[in-house]
Design a protein around this motif. Structure first.
Motif, PDB file in Angstrom:
ATOM      1  N   GLN A  41     -18.620  57.405  33.810  1.00 24.24           N
ATOM      2  CA  GLN A  41     -18.064  57.791  35.215  1.00 24.24           C
ATOM      3  C   GLN A  41     -16.945  56.988  35.495  1.00 24.24           C
ATOM      4  N   TYR A  42     -16.240  57.329  36.660  1.00 29.90           N
ATOM      5  CA  TYR A  42     -15.186  56.362  36.996  1.00 29.90           C
ATOM      6  C   TYR A  42     -15.102  56.725  38.517  1.00 29.90           C
ATOM      7  N   HIS A  43     -14.228  55.602  39.034  1.00 34.50           N
ATOM      8  CA  HIS A  43     -14.050  55.818  40.603  1.00 34.50           C
ATOM      9  C   HIS A  43     -12.573  54.763  40.853  1.00 34.50           C
ATOM     10  N   TRP A  44     -11.874  55.702  41.450  1.00 31.03           N
ATOM     11  CA  TRP A  44     -10.353  55.027  41.597  1.00 31.03           C
ATOM     12  C   TRP A  44     -10.254  54.916  43.206  1.00 31.03           C
ATOM     13  N   SER A  45      -9.275  54.151  43.785  1.00 32.76           N
ATOM     14  CA  SER A  45      -8.818  54.061  44.833  1.00 32.76           C
ATOM     15  C   SER A  45      -7.324  53.976  45.137  1.00 32.76           C
ATOM     16  N   LEU A  46      -6.533  54.691  45.904  1.00 33.02           N
ATOM     17  CA  LEU A  46      -5.249  54.750  46.157  1.00 33.02           C
ATOM     18  C   LEU A  46      -4.973  53.366  47.205  1.00 33.02           C
ATOM     19  N   ASP A  47      -5.830  53.047  48.030  1.00 34.90           N
ATOM     20  CA  ASP A  47      -5.646  51.946  48.737  1.00 34.90           C
ATOM     21  C   ASP A  47      -5.613  50.547  48.027  1.00 34.90           C
ATOM     22  N   ASP A  48      -6.283  50.262  47.071  1.00 32.12           N
ATOM     23  CA  ASP A  48      -6.295  49.027  46.399  1.00 32.12           C
ATOM     24  C   ASP A  48      -5.703  49.301  45.033  1.00 32.12           C
ATOM     25  N   ALA A  49      -5.333  50.443  44.438  1.00 32.83           N
ATOM     26  CA  ALA A  49      -4.785  50.774  43.318  1.00 32.83           C
ATOM     27  C   ALA A  49      -5.526  50.156  42.295  1.00 32.83           C
ATOM     28  N   ARG A  50      -6.729  50.455  42.109  1.00 35.41           N
ATOM     29  CA  ARG A  50      -7.638  50.131  41.337  1.00 35.41           C
ATOM     30  C   ARG A  50      -8.519  51.299  40.764  1.00 35.41           C
ATOM     31  N   ILE A  51      -9.155  51.131  39.243  1.00 32.71           N
ATOM     32  CA  ILE A  51     -10.151  52.069  38.924  1.00 32.71           C
ATOM     33  C   ILE A  51     -11.049  51.295  38.200  1.00 32.71           C
ATOM     34  N   ALA A  52     -12.332  51.905  38.115  1.00 32.21           N
ATOM     35  CA  ALA A  52     -13.301  51.164  37.680  1.00 32.21           C
ATOM     36  C   ALA A  52     -14.282  52.324  36.706  1.00 32.21           C
ATOM     37  N   TRP A  53     -14.635  51.842  35.777  1.00 33.26           N
ATOM     38  CA  TRP A  53     -15.358  52.859  34.887  1.00 33.26           C
ATOM     39  C   TRP A  53     -16.707  52.042  34.722  1.00 33.26           C
ATOM     40  N   SER A  54     -17.732  53.142  34.782  1.00 31.72           N
ATOM     41  CA  SER A  54     -19.215  52.868  34.573  1.00 31.72           C
ATOM     42  C   SER A  54     -19.841  53.517  33.791  1.00 31.72           C
ATOM     43  N   THR A  62     -12.330  47.612  34.373  1.00 38.09           N
ATOM     44  CA  THR A  62     -11.682  48.025  35.523  1.00 38.09           C
ATOM     45  C   THR A  62     -10.123  47.817  35.145  1.00 38.09           C
ATOM     46  N   GLY A  63      -9.265  48.371  36.018  1.00 39.60           N
ATOM     47  CA  GLY A  63      -7.867  48.300  35.866  1.00 39.60           C
ATOM     48  C   GLY A  63      -7.284  48.484  37.077  1.00 39.60           C
ATOM     49  N   ARG A  64      -5.856  48.464  36.817  1.00 41.32           N
ATOM     50  CA  ARG A  64      -4.881  48.485  38.001  1.00 41.32           C
ATOM     51  C   ARG A  64      -4.323  49.827  37.806  1.00 41.32           C
ATOM     52  N   LEU A  65      -4.060  50.731  38.785  1.00 43.32           N
ATOM     53  CA  LEU A  65      -3.272  52.068  38.793  1.00 43.32           C
ATOM     54  C   LEU A  65      -1.752  52.105  39.482  1.00 43.32           C
ATOM     55  N   THR A  66      -1.163  52.871  38.731  1.00 42.80           N
ATOM     56  CA  THR A  66       0.159  53.166  39.371  1.00 42.80           C
ATOM     57  C   THR A  66       0.232  54.709  39.477  1.00 42.80           C
ATOM     58  N   LEU A  67       0.287  55.377  40.727  1.00 46.75           N
ATOM     59  CA  LEU A  67       0.413  56.708  40.791  1.00 46.75           C
ATOM     60  C   LEU A  67       1.623  57.166  40.511  1.00 46.75           C
ATOM     61  N   ILE A  68       1.964  57.974  39.137  1.00 42.51           N
ATOM     62  CA  ILE A  68       3.088  58.419  38.749  1.00 42.51           C
ATOM     63  C   ILE A  68       3.524  59.480  39.983  1.00 42.51           C
ATOM     64  N   LEU A 151      -0.782  55.891  35.881  1.00 47.68           N
ATOM     65  CA  LEU A 151      -0.733  54.981  34.775  1.00 47.68           C
ATOM     66  C   LEU A 151      -1.955  54.054  34.957  1.00 47.68           C
ATOM     67  N   VAL A 152      -2.546  53.331  33.911  1.00 48.85           N
ATOM     68  CA  VAL A 152      -3.384  52.255  33.782  1.00 48.85           C
ATOM     69  C   VAL A 152      -3.062  51.020  33.110  1.00 48.85           C
ATOM     70  N   HIS A 153      -3.251  50.008  34.095  1.00 45.47           N
ATOM     71  CA  HIS A 153      -2.527  48.692  33.434  1.00 45.47           C
ATOM     72  C   HIS A 153      -3.684  47.757  33.568  1.00 45.47           C
ATOM     73  N   ASP A 154      -3.567  46.590  33.006  1.00 44.58           N
ATOM     74  CA  ASP A 154      -4.469  45.322  33.241  1.00 44.58           C
ATOM     75  C   ASP A 154      -6.051  45.662  33.222  1.00 44.58           C
ATOM     76  N   LEU A 155      -6.354  46.146  31.958  1.00 50.57           N
ATOM     77  CA  LEU A 155      -7.679  46.588  32.018  1.00 50.57           C
ATOM     78  C   LEU A 155      -8.338  45.176  31.457  1.00 50.57           C
ATOM     79  N   VAL A 156      -9.856  45.115  32.111  1.00 45.89           N
ATOM     80  CA  VAL A 156     -10.530  44.000  32.367  1.00 45.89           C
ATOM     81  C   VAL A 156     -12.057  44.294  31.962  1.00 45.89           C
ATOM     82  N   LEU A 157     -12.462  44.073  30.901  1.00 41.61           N
ATOM     83  CA  LEU A 157     -13.847  44.134  30.624  1.00 41.61           C
ATOM     84  C   LEU A 157     -14.836  43.520  31.966  1.00 41.61           C
ATOM     85  N   ALA A 158     -15.700  44.032  32.315  1.00 45.40           N
ATOM     86  CA  ALA A 158     -16.577  43.189  33.201  1.00 45.40           C
ATOM     87  C   ALA A 158     -17.452  42.297  32.325  1.00 45.40           C
TER      88      ALA A 158
END
Length: 162
Positions: A41-54, A62-68, A151-158
């Motif tokens: 599953q995943y959840h993203w937020s435009l407000d903080d430009a983040r995505i999290a997979w679970s 988790t990662g940082r997003l750029t909306l193309i 776009l997905v950037h800066d992926l970090v494992l929990a």
């Protein structure tokens, strides 16, 4: 951009080909390395430009997003995020660099604020954006009336998933 500028079609094709190969390799690596298939599953937020997979409600990546950009399904049009002032600045990230790259190299699709939706043209634009902004991967999500391309950037494992 001056509409009379000369589009370097062969140059565009070369850029797209290189960007597509790079994006495919990175996307495959991202999915394989982080297990982004199956019951994820995943959840993203435009407000903080983040995505999290679970999995099983436990975040593992988790990662940082750029909306193309986005596709209006009703209007069948593409709009670059750099041209959408209603978006939070955070989620637009460095997307202006893609517009400037298009201007500098006479690739009109990149500095046009929007255009009629053609799946292949949108795919090409996404791949070039991923290359210009050195993204780790691409992500697409649909709402009732739009497709959002990230776009997905800066992926970090929990910390507790390693």
């Amino acid at each position: 951009m001056d509409d009379s500028s000369q589009h370097d079609h062969s140059g565009w094709e070369e850029v797209v080909h290189a960007a597509r190969e790079r994006a495919r390799a990175r996307q495959s690596l991202m999915v394989e390395r982080f297990g982004l298939s199956g019951d994820v599953q995943y959840h993203w937020s435009l407000d903080d430009a983040r995505i999290a997979w679970s999995r099983e409600e436990k975040v593992f990546l988790t990662g940082r997003l750029t909306l193309i950009g986005s596709v209006s399904l009703a209007q069948q049009t593409w709009l670059w995020s750099w041209a959408n002032e209603s978006l939070p600045r955070t989620v637009r990230g460095d997307i202006e660099r893609v517009r400037r790259f298009g201007e500098a190299n006479d690739y009109p699709v990149l500095p046009w604020p929007g255009f009629d939706y053609h799946p292949e043209l949108v795919a090409e634009a996404r791949m070039v954006a991923a290359s210009v902004l050195d993204a780790e991967g691409l992500w697409v999500d649909s709402t009732d009336d739009a497709q959002l391309h990230f776009l997905v950037h800066d992926l970090v494992l929990a910390a507790d998933s390693s």
